[in-house]
Design an enzyme around this catalytic site. Structure first.
Site, PDB file in Angstrom:
ATOM      1  N   VAL A   1       0.771  -1.201   0.065  1.00 22.78           N
ATOM      2  CA  VAL A   1       0.085   0.071   0.054  1.00 22.78           C
ATOM      3  C   VAL A   1       0.962   1.128   0.096  1.00 22.78           C
ATOM      4  O   VAL A   1       2.019   1.306   0.608  1.00 22.78           O
ATOM      5  CB  VAL A   1      -1.145   0.190   1.137  1.00 22.78           C
ATOM      6  N   CYS A   2       0.294   2.364  -0.762  1.00 22.27           N
ATOM      7  CA  CYS A   2       1.108   3.646  -0.648  1.00 22.27           C
ATOM      8  C   CYS A   2      -0.056   4.634  -0.873  1.00 22.27           C
ATOM      9  O   CYS A   2      -1.069   4.446  -1.211  1.00 22.27           O
ATOM     10  CB  CYS A   2       2.038   3.657  -1.756  1.00 22.27           C
ATOM     11  N   THR A   3       0.517   5.993  -1.275  1.00 17.38           N
ATOM     12  CA  THR A   3      -0.442   7.101  -1.380  1.00 17.38           C
ATOM     13  C   THR A   3      -1.386   6.940  -2.442  1.00 17.38           C
ATOM     14  O   THR A   3      -2.672   7.114  -2.486  1.00 17.38           O
ATOM     15  CB  THR A   3       0.255   8.447  -1.176  1.00 17.38           C
TER      16      THR A   3
ATOM     17  N   CYS B   1       3.917   1.409  -4.384  1.00 18.95           N
ATOM     18  CA  CYS B   1       3.491   0.268  -4.157  1.00 18.95           C
ATOM     19  C   CYS B   1       3.662  -0.677  -5.430  1.00 18.95           C
ATOM     20  O   CYS B   1       4.038  -1.698  -5.310  1.00 18.95           O
ATOM     21  CB  CYS B   1       2.125  -0.160  -3.553  1.00 18.95           C
TER      22      CYS B   1
END
Length: 247
Positions: A177-179, A184
């Site tokens: 997961v990332c912004t 990701c």
């Protein structure tokens, strides 16, 4: 009533032979259309976040796509009452998101997308571990309940964390997961390239997840750090009003 400012974020891993040649064209168009923000160009693709009227940010995106010819582009649009950027910058980089891993082919090695609507169900399975690929100061602001924090200061430290934690990852389905999706996606590429098979990532990142799900199951805790003047946003993507975050 004043028109809302559109904030468009877009990235694509696509081979660009001479990225430096695109800079003058994008700067000229962006300035003519009163665009602010940053566009990064590299041989591996482009990564941009810029603001302006809805019509104008889409014109810049269309030009970017025309100049680079990607098969697919990950695009996200949010809105704000004011420009979250001060000016327009178009920069040439070695990587559009710096990991410092040579010859990593993100198109060839890439994990599977999990749609935001399916994310909560997926990450609560017993054989799934969630890794938050963002930096420690971002994770401190907010993250998923079950997410592992690698405690990295920069994304360049992430490959070393993977090497040091192979036992933790062994035999698991790995959900990244990332912004907004780019970190990701590149992280799944790294893991696939060194032999991990069941690797997944949240399509559109945290921002798309919050927009699509409104955090209905409360698996997301806190706020989401963003790299513009808003600093962080809440579950409904409103800017955080207090200015407590210092870097």
């Amino acid at each position: 009533m004043n028109e809302k400012i559109a904030i468009l974020s877009a990235y694509s891993f696509v081979n660009i032979e001479e990225p430096a040649n695109l800079i003058p064209k994008l700067l000229l168009l962006g300035k003519r259309k009163y665009i602010r923000g940053t566009i990064l160009l590299a041989n591996e693709g482009f990564n941009g976040s810029f603001s302006g009227s809805y019509e104008n940010v889409n014109l810049v995106l269309e030009e970017l796509i025309k100049l680079t010819g990607p098969k697919d582009v990950n695009v996200k649009i949010n809105y704000s009452d004011v420009h979250p950027f001060q000016k327009l910058k178009v920069r040439l980089k070695k990587e559009i998101i710096a990991m410092n891993v040579d010859d990593l082919n993100v198109d060839l090695f890439k994990g599977e997308y999990i749609e935001p609507k399916d994310w909560d169900e997926f990450i609560t399975k017993q054989d799934v571990i969630v890794i938050d690929t963002r930096n420690d100061y971002e994770v401190e602001v907010g993250t998923f309940k079950s997410a592992i924090n690698p405690n990295t200061k920069t994304f360049k430290q992430f490959p070393a964390w993977v090497q040091q934690n192979q036992e933790l990852l062994k035999g698991k389905k790995i959900a990244m997961v990332c912004t907004g999706g780019i970190r990701c996606e590149k992280s799944t590429s790294l893991l696939k390239s060194i032999g991990y098979n069941e690797v997944y990532h949240l399509k559109g990142g945290i921002l798309q997840y919050l927009e699509d799900t409104q955090n209905k199951n409360n698996l997301w805790q806190g706020e989401c750090f963003v790299f513009d003047d808003r600093r962080a946003v809440t579950d409904d993507l409103s800017p955080v009003e207090r200015h407590w975050l210092q870097r």
